[in-house]
Scaffold this active site. Structure first.
Site, short mmCIF file in Angstrom:
data_model
loop_
_atom_site.label_atom_id
_atom_site.label_comp_id
_atom_site.label_asym_id
_atom_site.label_seq_id
_atom_site.Cartn_x
_atom_site.Cartn_y
_atom_site.Cartn_z
N HIS A 136 0.79 -1.23 0.00
CA HIS A 136 0.00 0.00 0.00
C HIS A 136 0.83 1.28 0.00
O HIS A 136 0.47 2.27 0.64
CB HIS A 136 -0.96 0.01 1.18
N HIS A 208 -9.71 1.94 0.00
CA HIS A 208 -9.58 0.86 0.99
C HIS A 208 -10.60 0.97 2.13
O HIS A 208 -10.24 0.86 3.30
CB HIS A 208 -8.16 0.84 1.55
N GLU A 344 -11.69 -3.98 -2.70
CA GLU A 344 -10.83 -2.98 -3.32
C GLU A 344 -10.68 -3.25 -4.82
O GLU A 344 -10.04 -4.22 -5.20
CB GLU A 344 -9.46 -3.01 -2.66
#
Length: 379
Positions: A136, A208, A344
């Site tokens: 991420h 997210h 996601e």
């Protein structure tokens, strides 16, 4: 004395006028949300539609803080996880609640990739199965930076911009990213991303949010009904890095082509579930042009339903396997195991290292685009 009083009144009036004129530039409410370590203030904006839906979004991480939607009886409740202030979102314990993550959402093997003959090394900030990888965007990804925000009354939207400098978190190229959140009268929250670069780079910008449609924090999501428009998924190694295969979901616990309770097969003796500690994989969406339906999530008790559409080729379904009751969220609630899930939309994980996957490379002169539409209803 009269002169002093008059001057005081005039000063007060000027301050009030300044405050009013600033707030009058938009009908979308904005409030202070807390401070960053360098003293800058984060803000939180509230989008509301005629049906009473309400989305709260902060410029810290271009993050959805809350999403209030009605159940089948018309009762509103917040259906997403998060924190009450900026401090929570900056904490080490934040599992990316509601954030816009980047530059690269999901995992990159060993935190390394090559581009145009040059090797790049990123932070290895995640260790599934005891194997370090990049997750991420790194130590300070897009979720932990302050974006420039501008509300737009005409479209009931919030525009956010962030410029990531060349070399930030190890990524090449200066990347300019723009995110637009729009709440429509059709009960859709749209998240639209565009990005441009001045040098070749890799990216996979992802939204997210964590969902619990019951509106009751810490109720299990194992009874939520999930449908995924996907007949293949990406199996992984024990470090949750895709192997490169695209496996069929047919006859496996990974098959959500028909509405299925999340918890019905999560404990099955199946390698993918063992490696992921439950569901934490990318499903490959059936190919269609443009923005297409990707997933439906329903809560049988409240009747709330979430339909997700996207223009990306995959969707990561994460079942909250690493929520463990140690993170105190909104209202001090400690979010427990498998009480929220993330869906996601994205490119394939580890795409920079897998030539057979859709490219994650963005070049100068090109525009990266990613749209995700969240449509709420109750039945």
């Amino acid at each position: 004395m009269k002169t002093a009083t008059l001057m005081t009144l005039m000063a007060t009036a000027c301050l009030a006028a300044g405050k009013d004129s600033a707030s009058a530039t938009s009908k979308i409410p904005v409030e202070t949300f807390g401070k960053l370590p360098d003293g800058r203030e984060a803000k939180i904006f509230t989008l509301t539609n005629k049906n009473g839906l309400r989305a709260k979004i902060t410029d810290l991480g271009a993050t959805i803080v809350s999403m209030e939607v009605p159940d089948k009886a018309g009762k509103n409740a917040d259906v997403t996880y998060g924190f009450d202030s900026a401090e929570g979102y900056l904490s080490k314990g934040n599992p990316y609640f509601g954030a816009t993550v980047g530059r690269f959402g999901n995992r990159i093997k060993d935190g390394k990739f090559s581009l145009n003959g040059k090797d790049y090394t990123l932070a290895t900030n995640n260790e599934p199965g005891g194997i370090p990888c990049h997750l991420h965007g790194g130590n300070v990804g897009f979720n932990k930076v302050l974006w420039t925000a501008k509300a737009d009354d005409a479209s009931n939207s919030l525009d956010l911009t962030y410029v990531s400098k060349d070399g930030e978190e190890g990524y090449p190229g200066t990347l300019t990213t723009k995110v637009k959140y729009t709440l429509t009268e059709a009960n859709e929250l749209k998240w639209e991303v565009t990005a441009t670069t001045d040098a070749p780079t890799v990216l996979n910008i992802v939204q997210h949010a964590y969902w619990n449609l019951s509106g009751v924090p810490n109720e299990t999501i194992n009874d939520h009904i999930l449908t995924l428009d996907a007949d293949k998924y990406l199996p992984t190694d024990k470090g949750l890095i895709p192997t490169g295969k695209l496996d069929s979901v047919t006859g496996t616990p990974m098959d959500f082509t028909k509405p299925t309770p999340i918890g019905e097969r999560v404990g099955a003796e199946f390698e993918a579930l063992k490696l992921g500690g439950g569901y934490d994989h990318a499903w490959i969406l059936t190919k269609k042009e443009g923005i297409r339906h990707a997933a439906t999530l329903k809560d049988p008790k409240s009747g709330r339903r979430l339909d997700i559409s996207t223009d990306k080729p995959a969707i990561q379904f994460y079942g909250g396997n690493f929520l463990d009751g140690t993170v105190a969220g909104k209202g001090g609630v400690k979010y427990a195991y498998r009480t929220a899930c993330a869906l996601e939309t994205e490119n394939f994980p580890d795409a920079p290292n897998q030539p057979s996957f859709p490219t994650a490379v963005l070049k100068p002169g090109e525009t990266y685009k990613h749209t995700m539409v969240l449509k709420f209803s109750a039945e």
